[in-house]
Design a protein around this motif. Structure first.
Motif, PDB file in Angstrom:
ATOM      1  N   MET A   9     -37.782 -37.455  60.396  1.00 17.72           N
ATOM      2  CA  MET A   9     -36.587 -36.649  60.150  1.00 17.72           C
ATOM      3  C   MET A   9     -36.482 -35.576  61.206  1.00 17.72           C
ATOM      4  O   MET A   9     -37.465 -34.950  61.599  1.00 17.72           O
ATOM      5  CB  MET A   9     -36.693 -36.008  58.769  1.00 17.72           C
ATOM      6  N   LYS A  10     -35.316 -35.304  61.687  1.00 14.06           N
ATOM      7  CA  LYS A  10     -35.132 -34.258  62.649  1.00 14.06           C
ATOM      8  C   LYS A  10     -35.404 -32.915  61.998  1.00 14.06           C
ATOM      9  O   LYS A  10     -35.184 -32.712  60.832  1.00 14.06           O
ATOM     10  CB  LYS A  10     -33.724 -34.302  63.222  1.00 14.06           C
ATOM     11  N   ARG A  11     -35.784 -31.915  62.816  1.00 12.90           N
ATOM     12  CA  ARG A  11     -36.227 -30.644  62.284  1.00 12.90           C
ATOM     13  C   ARG A  11     -35.103 -29.619  62.281  1.00 12.90           C
ATOM     14  O   ARG A  11     -33.980 -29.913  61.942  1.00 12.90           O
ATOM     15  CB  ARG A  11     -37.423 -30.142  63.100  1.00 12.90           C
ATOM     16  N   LYS A  12     -35.429 -28.368  62.724  1.00  9.90           N
ATOM     17  CA  LYS A  12     -34.491 -27.281  62.543  1.00  9.90           C
ATOM     18  C   LYS A  12     -33.198 -27.476  63.313  1.00  9.90           C
ATOM     19  O   LYS A  12     -32.150 -27.001  62.902  1.00  9.90           O
ATOM     20  CB  LYS A  12     -35.158 -25.966  62.953  1.00  9.90           C
ATOM     21  N   GLU A  13     -33.271 -28.188  64.463  1.00  6.98           N
ATOM     22  CA  GLU A  13     -32.035 -28.415  65.215  1.00  6.98           C
ATOM     23  C   GLU A  13     -31.045 -29.202  64.382  1.00  6.98           C
ATOM     24  O   GLU A  13     -29.847 -28.912  64.351  1.00  6.98           O
ATOM     25  CB  GLU A  13     -32.341 -29.159  66.522  1.00  6.98           C
ATOM     26  N   TRP A  14     -31.536 -30.220  63.679  1.00  4.50           N
ATOM     27  CA  TRP A  14     -30.645 -31.025  62.819  1.00  4.50           C
ATOM     28  C   TRP A  14     -30.120 -30.193  61.669  1.00  4.50           C
ATOM     29  O   TRP A  14     -28.979 -30.299  61.258  1.00  4.50           O
ATOM     30  CB  TRP A  14     -31.403 -32.232  62.297  1.00  4.50           C
ATOM     31  N   LYS A  15     -30.967 -29.318  61.137  1.00  4.79           N
ATOM     32  CA  LYS A  15     -30.535 -28.462  60.039  1.00  4.79           C
ATOM     33  C   LYS A  15     -29.360 -27.596  60.477  1.00  4.79           C
ATOM     34  O   LYS A  15     -28.379 -27.454  59.747  1.00  4.79           O
ATOM     35  CB  LYS A  15     -31.696 -27.587  59.587  1.00  4.79           C
ATOM     36  N   LYS A  16     -29.455 -27.011  61.695  1.00  8.35           N
ATOM     37  CA  LYS A  16     -28.374 -26.177  62.185  1.00  8.35           C
ATOM     38  C   LYS A  16     -27.095 -26.982  62.360  1.00  8.35           C
ATOM     39  O   LYS A  16     -26.003 -26.542  62.003  1.00  8.35           O
ATOM     40  CB  LYS A  16     -28.772 -25.532  63.519  1.00  8.35           C
ATOM     41  N   GLN A  17     -27.223 -28.215  62.905  1.00  2.00           N
ATOM     42  CA  GLN A  17     -26.046 -29.061  63.103  1.00  2.00           C
ATOM     43  C   GLN A  17     -25.422 -29.427  61.764  1.00  2.00           C
ATOM     44  O   GLN A  17     -24.200 -29.426  61.609  1.00  2.00           O
ATOM     45  CB  GLN A  17     -26.430 -30.325  63.864  1.00  2.00           C
ATOM     46  N   LEU A  18     -26.266 -29.730  60.767  1.00  2.00           N
ATOM     47  CA  LEU A  18     -25.753 -30.130  59.461  1.00  2.00           C
ATOM     48  C   LEU A  18     -25.016 -28.990  58.793  1.00  2.00           C
ATOM     49  O   LEU A  18     -23.913 -29.160  58.270  1.00  2.00           O
ATOM     50  CB  LEU A  18     -26.906 -30.594  58.570  1.00  2.00           C
ATOM     51  N   LEU A  64     -37.581 -26.027  54.899  1.00  2.00           N
ATOM     52  CA  LEU A  64     -36.780 -27.213  54.639  1.00  2.00           C
ATOM     53  C   LEU A  64     -35.918 -27.616  55.828  1.00  2.00           C
ATOM     54  O   LEU A  64     -35.324 -26.774  56.494  1.00  2.00           O
ATOM     55  CB  LEU A  64     -35.881 -26.986  53.413  1.00  2.00           C
ATOM     56  N   ALA A  65     -35.863 -28.895  56.067  1.00  2.00           N
ATOM     57  CA  ALA A  65     -34.920 -29.499  57.010  1.00  2.00           C
ATOM     58  C   ALA A  65     -34.050 -30.463  56.219  1.00  2.00           C
ATOM     59  O   ALA A  65     -34.485 -31.044  55.225  1.00  2.00           O
ATOM     60  CB  ALA A  65     -35.659 -30.234  58.121  1.00  2.00           C
ATOM     61  N   TYR A  66     -32.808 -30.640  56.665  1.00  2.00           N
ATOM     62  CA  TYR A  66     -31.837 -31.411  55.894  1.00  2.00           C
ATOM     63  C   TYR A  66     -31.335 -32.611  56.700  1.00  2.00           C
ATOM     64  O   TYR A  66     -31.162 -32.532  57.916  1.00  2.00           O
ATOM     65  CB  TYR A  66     -30.646 -30.528  55.497  1.00  2.00           C
ATOM     66  N   GLU A  67     -31.090 -33.705  55.978  1.00  8.33           N
ATOM     67  CA  GLU A  67     -30.592 -34.925  56.624  1.00  8.33           C
ATOM     68  C   GLU A  67     -29.642 -35.654  55.687  1.00  8.33           C
ATOM     69  O   GLU A  67     -29.911 -35.764  54.485  1.00  8.33           O
ATOM     70  CB  GLU A  67     -31.750 -35.844  57.001  1.00  8.33           C
ATOM     71  N   ILE A  68     -28.530 -36.133  56.236  1.00  7.16           N
ATOM     72  CA  ILE A  68     -27.606 -36.964  55.463  1.00  7.16           C
ATOM     73  C   ILE A  68     -28.229 -38.343  55.280  1.00  7.16           C
ATOM     74  O   ILE A  68     -28.538 -39.027  56.257  1.00  7.16           O
ATOM     75  CB  ILE A  68     -26.245 -37.082  56.172  1.00  7.16           C
ATOM     76  N   GLN A 111     -36.260 -32.020  53.169  1.00 17.74           N
ATOM     77  CA  GLN A 111     -37.665 -32.361  53.345  1.00 17.74           C
ATOM     78  C   GLN A 111     -38.395 -31.192  53.998  1.00 17.74           C
ATOM     79  O   GLN A 111     -37.864 -30.524  54.887  1.00 17.74           O
ATOM     80  CB  GLN A 111     -37.823 -33.611  54.223  1.00 17.74           C
ATOM     81  N   CYS A 112     -39.616 -30.923  53.534  1.00  8.96           N
ATOM     82  CA  CYS A 112     -40.413 -29.831  54.074  1.00  8.96           C
ATOM     83  C   CYS A 112     -40.995 -30.224  55.430  1.00  8.96           C
ATOM     84  O   CYS A 112     -41.608 -31.288  55.568  1.00  8.96           O
ATOM     85  CB  CYS A 112     -41.529 -29.472  53.101  1.00  8.96           C
ATOM     86  N   THR A 113     -40.819 -29.346  56.426  1.00  9.45           N
ATOM     87  CA  THR A 113     -41.359 -29.614  57.756  1.00  9.45           C
ATOM     88  C   THR A 113     -42.855 -29.342  57.823  1.00  9.45           C
ATOM     89  O   THR A 113     -43.505 -29.702  58.805  1.00  9.45           O
ATOM     90  CB  THR A 113     -40.634 -28.753  58.808  1.00  9.45           C
ATOM     91  N   LEU A 114     -43.404 -28.706  56.778  1.00  7.56           N
ATOM     92  CA  LEU A 114     -44.829 -28.359  56.780  1.00  7.56           C
ATOM     93  C   LEU A 114     -45.683 -29.440  56.128  1.00  7.56           C
ATOM     94  O   LEU A 114     -46.685 -29.872  56.694  1.00  7.56           O
ATOM     95  CB  LEU A 114     -45.039 -27.019  56.059  1.00  7.56           C
ATOM     96  N   CYS A 115     -45.268 -29.866  54.910  1.00  9.86           N
ATOM     97  CA  CYS A 115     -46.085 -30.834  54.179  1.00  9.86           C
ATOM     98  C   CYS A 115     -45.444 -32.214  54.093  1.00  9.86           C
ATOM     99  O   CYS A 115     -46.077 -33.161  53.646  1.00  9.86           O
ATOM    100  CB  CYS A 115     -46.381 -30.326  52.769  1.00  9.86           C
TER     101      CYS A 115
END
Length: 299
Positions: free
Chosen positions: A1-10, A172-176, A191-195
């Motif tokens: 899953m993409k991380r914070k960059e994807w979260k910002k885009q979403l 948390l990072a978010y994905e469609i 989804q958690c980027t840590l665990c």
């Protein structure tokens, strides 16, 4: 899953949808005051239904009501060999003081599973996992569940990574994971980027309406006939952008079939009609208003 960059885009995409319809959308729960007593989770495990056909995550809980300061969700995760977790089932735990929460999977594939409870304190999420992992196999219409040998070692590994209480303050990072359609909102996973835990799934508000507008515009612009039919069971208005698309195709008659108060109706916008001025100050034009301007009948 993409991380914070994807979260910002979403989040930027969600905001853009909101701006189209005169609102800014947000995710997360409103801030609440945390009660003196912290919710308690016990007997967190995986079991099967009485008929042996369904796989169920289960827990008992206490001290949980509307004043608890959090929202709790029970999850059934399928664990992959690469360490990723996928949601097999989830269910919000109701405010009831104390009780038992269950989350049953609609379908089951063989593999290793984990039960978990997410406690969301306005974006600060604490995850509590079951003491054991569970090996799940399906035989015919029956599901068999056994605790995985050596799972305690896996539990200690999690504690070393997340702390003695076997919790993680998640980033948390978010994905469609399901795109929007004209009838159903997009589904987004957190989804958690840590665990790596998948903590929640949520629908993106108004994304279905945006998809309906987009599909309508494409239908009008791309038609090779002199008539199109727009049919919907859910929506009763157009955005200004749809009216502009109609104006750009003065050769096309637009017939709208829509449901209102349980009945289907039809309204026809004749080819060449001047529709752009029909939008209100917020950029919308309702089908009920169109019927005052053009012919309308019940189907």
């Amino acid at each position: 899953m993409k991380r914070k960059e994807w979260k910002k885009q979403l989040l930027a995409g969600i905001t853009a949808i909101g701006m189209i319809f005169g609102m800014v959308l947000g995710i997360g729960m409103p801030v609440t005051v945390q009660a003196a007593e912290t919710p308690v989770i016990t007997d967190l495990r995986i079991t099967i239904s009485e008929d042996g056909a369904q796989l169920i995550a289960q827990c008992d809980y206490q001290n949980y009501d509307a004043q608890s300061g959090c929202v709790m969700t029970l999850y059934l995760y399928r664990m992959e060999t690469n360490g990723e977790a996928f949601i097999a089932a989830y269910k919000k735990i109701p405010y009831a003081g104390e009780g038992r929460g269950t989350a049953a999977a609609d379908s089951v594939t063989d593999g290793t599973y984990l039960a978990s409870v997410g406690m969301d304190y306005d974006g600060r999420v604490v995850q509590i996992n079951s003491e054991h992992y569970y090996r799940v196999t399906q035989s015919g219409n029956k599901v068999e569940v056994t605790e995985v040998a050596g799972a305690e070692e896996g539990g200690r590994s999690d504690q070393e990574r997340h702390g003695k209480e076997d919790t993680c303050i998640h980033d948390l990072a978010y994905e469609i994971i399901r795109p929007a359609t004209a009838e159903k909102d997009a589904l987004m996973a957190a989804q958690c980027t840590l665990c790596g835990a998948v903590l929640d799934e949520m629908e993106v508000p108004n994304s279905a309406y945006a998809a309906f507008q987009k599909k309508t515009i494409e239908t009008i612009r791309n038609t090779r006939t002199n008539e199109v039919i727009i049919s919907t069971q859910r929506w009763i208005s157009f955005h200004q952008s749809v009216l502009e698309a109609i104006a750009q195709r003065p050769d096309v008659t637009v017939i709208i079939w829509y449901r209102y108060q349980g009945e289907m109706h039809e309204v026809t916008i004749p080819a060449g009609a001047d529709v752009c001025p029909l939008a209100d100050e917020n950029g919308f034009c309702g089908f009920l208003y169109l019927k005052q301007i053009f012919d309308e009948t019940s189907l």
